[in-house]
Design a protein around this motif. Structure first.
Motif, PDB file in Angstrom:
ATOM      1  N   VAL A 179      -4.744  11.239  -0.502  1.00  0.00           N
ATOM      2  CA  VAL A 179      -3.764  10.178  -0.713  1.00  0.00           C
ATOM      3  C   VAL A 179      -3.400   9.542   0.624  1.00  0.00           C
ATOM      4  N   THR A 180      -3.450   8.228   0.689  1.00  0.00           N
ATOM      5  CA  THR A 180      -3.116   7.476   1.898  1.00  0.00           C
ATOM      6  C   THR A 180      -1.924   6.576   1.617  1.00  0.00           C
ATOM      7  N   PRO A 181      -0.812   6.719   2.338  1.00  0.00           N
ATOM      8  CA  PRO A 181       0.328   5.825   2.120  1.00  0.00           C
ATOM      9  C   PRO A 181       0.032   4.429   2.646  1.00  0.00           C
ATOM     10  N   LEU A 182       0.588   3.420   2.014  1.00  0.00           N
ATOM     11  CA  LEU A 182       0.349   2.029   2.387  1.00  0.00           C
ATOM     12  C   LEU A 182       1.670   1.281   2.504  1.00  0.00           C
ATOM     13  N   GLY A 183       1.702   0.294   3.409  1.00  0.00           N
ATOM     14  CA  GLY A 183       2.856  -0.592   3.521  1.00  0.00           C
ATOM     15  C   GLY A 183       4.133   0.121   3.920  1.00  0.00           C
ATOM     16  N   CYS A 184       4.039   1.095   4.834  1.00  0.00           N
ATOM     17  CA  CYS A 184       5.215   1.865   5.234  1.00  0.00           C
ATOM     18  C   CYS A 184       6.042   1.090   6.262  1.00  0.00           C
ATOM     19  N   HIS A 185       7.357   1.266   6.185  1.00  0.00           N
ATOM     20  CA  HIS A 185       8.238   0.565   7.126  1.00  0.00           C
ATOM     21  C   HIS A 185       8.058   1.100   8.531  1.00  0.00           C
ATOM     22  N   SER A 186       7.981   2.424   8.673  1.00  0.00           N
ATOM     23  CA  SER A 186       7.778   3.053   9.977  1.00  0.00           C
ATOM     24  C   SER A 186       7.173   4.422   9.745  1.00  0.00           C
ATOM     25  N   GLY A 187       6.085   4.716  10.451  1.00  0.00           N
ATOM     26  CA  GLY A 187       5.429   5.994  10.234  1.00  0.00           C
ATOM     27  C   GLY A 187       4.961   6.097   8.798  1.00  0.00           C
ATOM     28  N   ARG A 188       5.444   7.122   8.103  1.00  0.00           N
ATOM     29  CA  ARG A 188       5.136   7.280   6.675  1.00  0.00           C
ATOM     30  C   ARG A 188       6.409   7.255   5.839  1.00  0.00           C
TER      31      ARG A 188
END
Length: 416
Positions: A248-257
């Motif tokens: 799983v890859t996080p996308l569109g994060c505000h800062s870091g994850r």
């Protein structure tokens, strides 16, 4: 040989005892758990508004906090300097050191800097003064021994420390090997704690919907757990086509994850059937435009380089919003909700407005006589600032730090 007797023996014994006590006291002072907090001596700086361009070359990775200070990580210390646009690292504005615990992660919201330590302590610092705002006993994190000397992973992408907004509350979330917990950012009040099976939960990040996202790898089929940041209540989701393993890859994060707007799931590394998803009030919604592994999410726009063109599409509908032709071998280096940062093959940085596609700035990523023949490493962007590690060519991920980084000050900080 003459051995001491009588009074002389007593004196010798007393001297030995005194020496041993002095040695023991010295050893205790050196090795005993300790903290050293050095508060800020000057006034909190005003927010800087630098013109677009390179502003600093630094030996370690900076976390830009409140647009006013830069925060850095050392093995057993977190410290700040200012102003945010000073071209070198300067004398610490404040510093907080612990022994023998090691610093595992740093996140920031507003002027609050939150730190996680190897003994499980979570310590929030007031970035305006460096003084402790609150502290809590949290889960002991799984220690990462692979961090390089810039400390980029600790301040830009911590593995077990996150921020989220839920029920109008800003929440600090810490993840360890056998537990997860959440605290109110404002006052450190614990909101919840949950035990987890060791080795079963991999924290991914937090969502814009106010949840802590993790992968449960111990179920018959890998699933994604969403824990409400304010209560810890769990909702479980199984992506279609899932198997025993799930990447799983996080996308569109505000800062870091933290504060991520979506994610990408795949059965394994290099999976051709990867699928993109957007967070919402219910289960994640499929977003096919995010399927490609090199596509990034900036706000509600999916961006990527396709056939030499930078193309931006509506993340939910896939309809094209804007494009820029002839970007060649350029690639998206980092994104923010309102910006897309593109780096060319000659290491020029071009920043576009994510909504309109208008160019906001363009300049060479070099400072002084620095070579432009280097590869971008880990990058970080927040509030119009971008920082990137400069790596020596050819990049050797197995090399030691001296060979891996371009120079002794390998981190460039730019205003975009």
């Amino acid at each position: 040989m003459v051995f001491p007797t009588g009074r002389r023996l007593f004196v010798v014994a007393a001297v030995v005892v005194v020496v041993l006590m002095a040695v023991a006291a010295t050893v205790y002072r050196v090795l005993a758990p300790a903290e050293v907090s050095t508060a800020a001596a000057g006034a909190y700086p005003t927010a800087a508004t630098p013109s677009p361009g390179l502003v600093a070359r630094l030996p370690v990775a900076p976390l830009v906090v409140d647009g006013r200070i830069r925060v850095y990580a050392a093995e057993r210390q977190v410290y700040a300097d200012e102003p945010v646009d000073f071209k070198h690292r300067s004398t610490p504005y404040w510093s907080f050191r612990r022994w023998p615990a090691e610093l595992e992660g740093v996140v920031a919201s507003g002027h609050t800097v939150v730190t996680q330590w190897s003994d499980g302590q979570v310590v929030a610092l007031d970035g305006r003064t460096g003084q402790i705002a609150w502290r809590a006993e949290g889960p002991v994190p799984e220690h990462d021994t692979g961090s390089r000397r810039t400390g980029a992973e600790v301040v830009w992408n911590p593995a077990g420390l996150f921020l989220a907004s839920a029920a109008d509350t800003s929440v600090v979330l810490a993840v360890g090997g056998d537990a997860m917990a959440g605290w109110n950012l404002a006052d450190g009040r614990q909101l919840w704690q949950s035990d987890i099976r060791p080795g079963c939960q991999q924290a991914i990040g937090t969502s814009t919907a106010g949840g802590l996202v993790s992968v449960d790898s111990c179920s018959p089929a890998a699933t994604i757990d969403f824990r409400d940041a304010a209560t810890g209540a769990v909702t479980r989701w199984s992506p279609p086509g899932g198997g025993e393993t799930l990447v799983v890859t996080p996308l569109g994060c505000h800062s870091g994850r933290s504060g991520c707007a979506g994610l990408r799931t795949a059965v394994g590394p290099g999976d051709d059937a990867a699928r993109g998803w957007l967070f919402g009030p219910g289960e994640p919604v499929a977003a096919p435009v995010l399927d490609a592994p090199d596509t990034r999410l900036a706000g509600d726009v999916a961006v990527g380089v396709r056939d030499g063109a930078l193309v931006a599409r509506e993340a939910r509908t896939g309809s094209e919003r804007w494009r820029h032709e002839d970007v060649g071998a350029a690639r998206v280096l980092a994104v923010e909700p309102d910006r897309v940062h593109l780096v060319t093959d000659s290491n020029s940085l071009i920043t576009f407005d994510s909504v309109s596609g208008d160019q906001r700035s363009r300049f060479q990523l070099s400072l002084g006589t620095d070579s432009t023949s280097w590869a971008p490493g880990t990058a970080y962007a927040v509030d119009g600032y971008l920082a990137v590690e400069c790596l020596r060519l050819p990049v050797d991920a197995e090399a030691d730090d001296q060979r891996y980084f371009l120079t002794s000050r390998p981190v460039l900080l730019a205003a975009t």
